[in-house]
Design an enzyme around this catalytic site. Structure first.
Site, mmCIF file in Angstrom:
data_model
loop_
_atom_site.group_PDB
_atom_site.id
_atom_site.type_symbol
_atom_site.label_atom_id
_atom_site.label_comp_id
_atom_site.label_asym_id
_atom_site.label_seq_id
_atom_site.Cartn_x
_atom_site.Cartn_y
_atom_site.Cartn_z
ATOM 1 C CB SER A 57 -0.849 -0.018 1.277
ATOM 2 O OG SER A 57 -1.405 1.252 1.504
ATOM 3 C CE1 TYR B 240 -3.908 -1.965 5.051
ATOM 4 C CE2 TYR B 240 -3.222 0.199 4.270
ATOM 5 C CZ TYR B 240 -3.612 -1.103 4.011
ATOM 6 O OH TYR B 240 -3.697 -1.541 2.715
ATOM 7 C CE LYS C 264 -1.417 -4.271 3.486
ATOM 8 N NZ LYS C 264 -1.793 -5.574 2.926
#
Ligand code: UDP
Length: 329
Positions: free
Chosen positions: A120, A144, A148
């Site tokens: 991402s 989040y 990644k």
């Protein structure tokens, strides 16, 4: 030329991006296997041989890999909401990192070495350069994005000692729906801007909140690079074919290289739907970088990726058509 018998396993193949990619893979003649927990979103239609499994169920995942022996794994399954990751960080580390390690461990046991990872733009945090190239520093500003980065580091280190061949695709803001109307976003409680705005236009949500109007951007709202899910699905196929033929590791941005502000998205949604819905300006949402736009030079050069759906209006139209169909039952 693609080997038409190549077997491809998709984790999260019933989710939003996974289901669109599964359809395109099937169209290209690949054999598709799906592992999906059907949580928190699901497609009613599956392309491929389907196993309902959570990646936490390590032994069962191993069994499927042993039985199916795919040549490559496309790993879509993950939690994807920035605000939720701030509220429930452990849930995100456990699923996005912990379960990815379990999957990689099962792949090692069976001897599967090819891997495409759904990364991402959140890995960049607040980038110093816009459009942001892949070489930019990784400094995520929410859990989040951290998950990644962690998985990318694991892949990089495994690849260095040839334990894996991988392509990491750093998605910018994925939106849109299958133009043939079969598939679309299936989130039960969407947090993403375009889907929320469309649900407001449809009357399912009473108003749209704009999270922050004091950002250092021309109209004060955040700018994002919205990419059509079908162009992203195509990027996966090109990445896969590259990896299978060249066995070279890659990290690639997936975006169009242009951005739209929240206000621009809102006015385009109003134009496409013909509904002048209620908008309320509120304070900033934690974890949002002001501007994220991809430098996509690398994916265009290396994979010869040529986007076909680069129009915010078309992205919104396709998603609107999908949303309207959801009421028909
Ligand atoms: N956003 C907003 N209202 C909403 C949902 C999102 O103003 O109801 C903003 C959000 O703060 C961000 C942009 O829209 O600046 C894109 O957010 P989204 O959740 O769609 O994607 P993200 O960039 O977080 O992956």
């Amino acid at each position: 030329m693609a080997n038409l018998k190549t077997k491809v396993l998709l984790t999260g193949g019933a989710g939003y991006i996974g289901s669109h990619t599964a359809k395109l893979l099937t169209k290209h003649g690949y054999e598709v296997i799906i592992i999906d927990s059907l949580f928190p979103s699901q497609s009613k239609k599956f392309y491929g041989n389907f196993y309902k499994l959570d990646l936490a169920e390590e032994e069962k995942v191993l069994e499927v890999l042993r039985k199916e022996k795919p040549e490559i794994v496309l790993h879509f399954a993950a939690f994807i909401s920035v605000p939720e990751s701030i509220e429930k960080p452990f849930l995100y580390y456990e699923n996005n990192v912990g379960n990815t390690i379990k999957l990689l461990s099962a792949m090692k046991k069976v001897g599967i070495k090819n891997f495409i990872f759904s990364s991402s733009a959140a890995v960049y945090g607040i980038p110093d350069i816009i459009p942001v190239p892949e070489t930019a520093e990784l400094k995520p500003i929410n859990p989040y994005g951290e998950t990644k980065v962690m998985v990318e580091k694991i892949l990089r280190d495994m690849a260095r000692v040839k334990e894996i061949n991988y392509v990491s695709l750093r998605y910018f803001n994925v939106a849109g729906a299958d133009p043939e109307g079969e598939l679309g976003p299936t989130y039960k409680q969407p947090t993403h801007l375009i889907i929320r705005a469309l649900k407001v236009a449809k009357g399912e949500i009473p108003y749209l909140e704009i999270y922050g109007t004091d950002y250092p951007t021309p109209d004060g709202t955040c700018i994002r690079d919205y990419i059509h899910v079908m162009d992203l699905a195509e990027a996966h196929i090109l990445a896969m074919e590259y990896l299978l033929s060249k066995r070279e590791n890659l990290v690639l941005n997936c975006g169009y290289g242009r951005g739209f502000s929240v206000r621009e998205v809102v006015s385009t949604v109003k134009k496409v739907t013909g509904v002048d819905f209620k908008v309320i300006e509120t304070s900033r949402r934690p974890g949002d970088p002001p501007i994220l736009i991809a430098d996509n030079t690398k994916i265009k050069e290396i994979l010869k990726w040529r986007p076909k759906y680069n129009s915010l209006e078309d992205i919104i139209k396709d998603t609107w058509q999908w949303e309207l169909k959801q009421n028909e039952n």
